[in-house]
Design a protein around this motif. Structure first.
Motif, mmCIF file in Angstrom:
data_model
loop_
_atom_site.group_PDB
_atom_site.id
_atom_site.type_symbol
_atom_site.label_atom_id
_atom_site.label_comp_id
_atom_site.label_asym_id
_atom_site.label_seq_id
_atom_site.Cartn_x
_atom_site.Cartn_y
_atom_site.Cartn_z
ATOM 1 N N THR A 93 0.863 -1.183 0.000
ATOM 2 C CA THR A 93 0.000 0.000 0.000
ATOM 3 C C THR A 93 0.896 1.228 0.000
ATOM 4 O OG1 THR A 93 -1.702 -1.170 1.241
ATOM 5 C CG2 THR A 93 -1.849 1.226 1.208
ATOM 6 N N THR A 95 1.095 5.659 -0.795
ATOM 7 C CA THR A 95 0.308 6.889 -0.830
ATOM 8 C C THR A 95 0.720 7.673 -2.067
ATOM 9 O OG1 THR A 95 0.226 6.910 1.574
ATOM 10 C CG2 THR A 95 -0.342 8.957 0.447
ATOM 11 N N HIS A 98 -1.258 13.295 -6.053
ATOM 12 C CA HIS A 98 -1.739 13.654 -7.389
ATOM 13 C C HIS A 98 -2.481 14.978 -7.306
ATOM 14 C CE1 HIS A 98 -5.921 12.451 -6.443
ATOM 15 N NE2 HIS A 98 -5.325 11.569 -5.654
ATOM 16 N N ALA A 100 -5.587 17.496 -7.349
ATOM 17 C CA ALA A 100 -7.002 17.397 -6.989
ATOM 18 C C ALA A 100 -7.881 17.443 -8.229
ATOM 19 C CB ALA A 100 -7.372 18.524 -6.032
ATOM 20 N N TYR A 105 -6.171 8.333 -11.164
ATOM 21 C CA TYR A 105 -4.805 8.182 -10.667
ATOM 22 C C TYR A 105 -4.609 6.715 -10.312
ATOM 23 C CZ TYR A 105 -6.911 7.910 -6.081
ATOM 24 O OH TYR A 105 -7.666 7.511 -5.028
ATOM 25 N N THR A 107 -1.137 3.507 -9.707
ATOM 26 C CA THR A 107 0.277 3.174 -9.560
ATOM 27 C C THR A 107 0.732 2.279 -10.697
ATOM 28 O OG1 THR A 107 -0.220 1.231 -8.207
ATOM 29 C CG2 THR A 107 0.197 3.308 -7.050
ATOM 30 N N ALA A 136 -3.455 16.304 -3.722
ATOM 31 C CA ALA A 136 -4.312 15.349 -3.019
ATOM 32 C C ALA A 136 -3.494 14.071 -2.841
ATOM 33 C CB ALA A 136 -5.568 15.060 -3.829
ATOM 34 N N THR A 137 -3.709 13.373 -1.757
ATOM 35 C CA THR A 137 -3.021 12.098 -1.538
ATOM 36 C C THR A 137 -4.058 11.032 -1.249
ATOM 37 O OG1 THR A 137 -2.713 12.564 0.813
ATOM 38 C CG2 THR A 137 -0.897 13.145 -0.655
ATOM 39 N N ASP A 138 -3.837 9.881 -1.823
ATOM 40 C CA ASP A 138 -4.723 8.743 -1.615
ATOM 41 C C ASP A 138 -3.902 7.469 -1.558
ATOM 42 O OD1 ASP A 138 -7.640 9.648 -1.792
ATOM 43 O OD2 ASP A 138 -6.750 10.646 -3.533
ATOM 44 N N LYS A 139 -4.386 6.511 -0.800
ATOM 45 C CA LYS A 139 -3.728 5.205 -0.704
ATOM 46 C C LYS A 139 -4.109 4.382 -1.935
ATOM 47 C CE LYS A 139 -2.587 5.259 3.918
ATOM 48 N NZ LYS A 139 -1.301 4.992 4.410
ATOM 49 N N ALA A 140 -3.149 3.621 -2.424
ATOM 50 C CA ALA A 140 -3.373 2.750 -3.578
ATOM 51 C C ALA A 140 -2.627 1.444 -3.359
ATOM 52 C CB ALA A 140 -2.890 3.423 -4.858
#
Length: 165
Positions: A93, A95, A98, A100, A105, A107, A136-140
């Motif tokens: 996982t 972070t 990217h 907003a 988005y 990986t 913006a940050t999001d888990k992937a």
């Protein structure tokens, strides 16, 4: 004086022609021998993009790697990575940082014997007004072909090690 041809002769020729064509088709469809043949052309190989080129460079030059110049939608830096529970994991996982305003988005990953090179990617929306361009940050999730097993996890954009497997 010539005698007229019997009426069934054209029908006989047509029947013979159909039988010959059917036999030729059966031979063509059955092929010769038991070899399997590929019909049609394979799709052309995908051109190497910025991620492919950068990941190959990191694997080749590791550990002497400088950050990638500029910002590219195929090479977004990662804000971090969660420590896996074990060395046998096949999923990480990370972070992803990217815009907003990105419509999508995710990986990308390239695995080698010693490294797992990961990058974020983003795809911009079609402009429909103003965009704040904030981060913006999001888990992937990143799925691996093999277990992490001691390999180092490296951010493709920055060239920095995120995890020591």
């Amino acid at each position: 004086m010539q005698h007229p041809a019997p009426r069934n002769r054209p029908r006989t020729r047509a029947t013979a022609l159909v039988v010959c064509l059917a036999a030729a088709g059966a031979v063509a469809l059955s092929g010769c021998g038991s070899n399997t043949r590929t019909v049609g052309a394979a799709p052309p190989p995908r051109a190497k993009d910025a991620f492919d080129q950068r990941a190959a460079q990191i694997v080749r030059d590791w550990p002497k790697v400088a950050p990638a110049p500029g910002r590219q939608d195929a090479l977004l830096p990662l804000a971090g990575a969660d420590h896996p529970k074990s060395q046998d994991v096949r999923e990480l996982t990370v972070t992803v940082g990217h815009s907003a305003c990105d419509a999508g988005y995710g990986t990308r990953v390239l695995e080698s014997k010693e490294l797992v090179v990961v990058s974020g990617w983003g795809r911009k929306k079609i402009p429909e007004g103003m965009c704040t361009e904030q981060l913006a940050t999001d888990k992937a999730k990143v799925r691996l072909d093999g277990p992490l097993a001691g390999r180092k996890v490296v951010d493709a954009a920055t060239g920095k090690q995120l995890l020591k497997g």
